[in-house]
Scaffold this motif. Structure first.
Motif: not given
Length: 103
Positions: A73-75, A33-44, A81-85
Motif C-alpha cells: 500500500i505504501l509503495k 500521502l495520507k490523503s492519497i492512501i486513505c482513498k484506497y478501498p483496501d485500507v482500513n 504521489l509521484e504521478r500527481v507531482c
C-alpha cells in the motif's frame, strides 16, 4: 530520498498492519500521502504523526485488509504521489510557457 524504517513492535501484527518511520520528513509528505492512501478501498486506517518538533521524523501507520501487505500500500501511495507531482509540474510548465508566449 527519505530513510525508511519500521517501528519496533509491529512484527506480531501481521504484514497488513505497519508503522513506517520516515527520517527527515514531516507534515508536508505525511498529509499528502495520507490523503492519497486513505482513498484506497483496501485500507482500513491510515494516519501519521510527527512525534516531537525537535525530532525530524514522521511515523506513518497503515492498516489494510488482511490479504494486503501494508508495504505494498505504501509503495502504491508513493507511486501515485509521484504521478500527481509529475502532472502538476507539467501543467505548471505548460501554463508558464503559454503565458510567456502570449506576451
Amino acid at each position: 530520498m527519505p530513510i525508511l524504517a519500521e517501528l519496533a513492535g509491529d512484527e506480531n501484527s501481521g504484514e497488513h498492519s505497519r508503522t513506517f518511520v520516515f527520517e527527515d520528513e514531516g507534515h508536508t509528505l505525511g498529509n499528502v500521502l495520507k490523503s492519497i492512501i486513505c482513498k484506497y478501498p483496501d485500507v482500513n486506517f491510515c494516519g501519521y504523526t510527527v512525534p516531537h518538533p525537535a525530532e525530524n521524523k514522521m511515523h506513518f501507520r497503515i492498516q489494510a485488509a488482511r490479504n494486503v501487505r501494508a508495504i505494498d500500500i505504501l509503495k502504491r501511495g508513493l507511486e501515485d504521489l509521484e504521478r500527481v507531482c509529475d502532472h502538476t509540474i507539467e501543467t505548471f510548465e505548460g501554463a508558464v510557457a503559454a503565458h510567456q508566449h502570449s506576451n
